[in-house]
Design a protein around this motif. Sequence first.
Motif: not given
Length: 696
Positions: A1-5, A30-39, A691-692
């Motif tokens: 699964x593509x990370x959610x951004x 916790x999320x079901x898939x990957x999560x990417x958080x950028x600040x 997706x991102x």
Amino acid sequence: MTPHRIVVVGGGPMATYAIERLAALLSAEPPAGEVSITVFERTGDFGSGETHSDRQSPTSALNRVASQIAFAADESNPEAAALLPRALRPTFYEWASDEYLRSGDPRLALRPEDVPARCLHGLALKDMFLRYVQTLRAVPGVSVHLEAAEVTDMERDADSAEFRVHASAEGRRWTVSADQILLVTGHARRRLAPPSTATGAPAGPATAARYIAHPYPLHQRLDEAAVPPGCRVAVMGLGLTAIDAILYLTQGRGGTFADDAGRLRYISSGREPACIIGTSSSGMFTWCRPLNEKALDGTALGHVGKEHRAVFLTPEAVTLLRTHHGHPAIIGGQRVDQLDFDRQVFPLIVLELAWVYWVTALGSDCGEALREAARPAYEAFLRSPGDDRDAGVDALLAPLLAHAESLPRAERVRPFDWRSLFDPLTAPGVAAVGDWQSRLVAFVQQDNLDAAEGNLRNPVKAACDGVWRDLRAVLAQVVDFGGLTAASHRRFCDVYFRYYTRMSNGTGMEAMRKIQALLEAGLIDAAIGPEPQVQALDTNGFRVVGARTGVVRDADVLVEGRVPVFDPALEAGPLYPNLLRRGLIRHWRNPGEDGVDYLPGAVDLSRGFHPFDTDGVEDTRLTVLGAPVEGLAFFQLSAARPQSNSPILNNVVRWANTAIDILRAAQSPQRKQTASGMARGVDQSRDSAAAGQLQT
């Protein structure tokens, strides 16, 4: 699964609150898939941002006490679906106490009612931000990226439901894909030019070089090369930013303050300017914030029950006025019944001020009798507000003042004069003894004495604090999202919001006692008075003329000591002008009856703080909080406050709840169709997801 951004643009206090919310929600489930958080934070000061950086001069103070500063949502925020453990939700006072025990740093030995230095707030924000980042990174599938870079542009991907976010740092440029974006870019950084000459010609190069449009960071913009020792410097504005600049140019240059029997006396270092010419539209400093007796016990709940609750300026009264006397307008395709602040709201503010004033002066036991005395005139006003502001105020006040002044204890109380309360140096009937400088010094001396009595004991301070500050939610109900007619909205921004700022939003007693000492020493020259007119000189420097006083002063350096009003078209950075150019955002307009709309500088946003593009479509993938909202919804730049149902935190809570809802929808195979359909304006209250992909 593509990370959610998820991308957060801006790393200051609002980003700290946002990361805290994500940490609480993702830790709880916790999320079901990957999560990417950028600040992204252009200064690299993650958690604090530039204005609240721990690198700020120690001479700069906040205007809020230590026990009324929060970093996280709490039990008072009804929509906070999950809370972090109590240890991760300290007040600033609790954080400082713990850090003092750990480090012994004497700067952190604070009392609950102390007003901390801004750099200490920055230190706490950075620490709490990193704690929340660590909490997020401990959640399986979650990654957090901190980019010390400036976001310069954004664009919609034509082939997907994602955004491309363009960033730049130290000559490097790259792009990050995003499913959801939160813009919390902090205070406005407006493009400003030096004043022109008397003939209208631009300032010459030598003069332009002595114009300082943005004083922060103080240690860089106001160093001795920019403001040489012995020069004459004019500071435009007499509010919080100006006070920061003045104290940095004096105490920050090595000057000291000696305490002579409770009164401060300034001792020069020889490195400060020869004279600081203080100017503003009112000619007055913001008034001193009083000793905060609502926060003396230091607990997060210590203030509960001590705030003033509306007696006359109630939400019900506002609704009644809007329903029966509002002027219909169409904004964003919806009808809004707009009010006139002068005629329909200001008289109620004055009545509320008078009630708090006299109850504080005479005792709470007279409160109900004063309310009953005012009731007939109050009810008559709600039925028919009238067309004359001052007549409306006087009619409302007359029965309350008559009853108050008839009480035995009233003879020991200064009479309540609303005109001199709002304009103590210029109101009709105020004795103009001496020049503006001497009158201002006398006022600051008295104001500081009033502040020392506290916001529960001094009638003036109790009234200003209780009405202007404790009833901000009612004022927001009046003004926000086109609540006033265009002409009234303009006047609110030009006149009444300045009253709010001057009368209740000043700095604390320590800083204002220093300003008093500098005025008494003659180092601050405020003789220009109201309505200063500034021109560049043909030779070098600037000339400031008082429109009312006729006083003329020449200055070598001119410093803008005012936070500029946000305008996306005039921002110094490239992001907001680019968003306008791409049609992703537009100015918010309050439609005028005469066809002339009022543009207060805000971005056009839904009540979910999502921007409308040039086609009028709400993009729920974008959320904007802070300065770009101010002209549309006021009081957006305050620090979070604990156990108070903080509106600032509530805005972040709603954003985070929506962001996580969209994340879970995007990562649920059964619900992907729904998530995709929410991408652009279908669901007017939710952000969307897709997706991102990170690109470097």
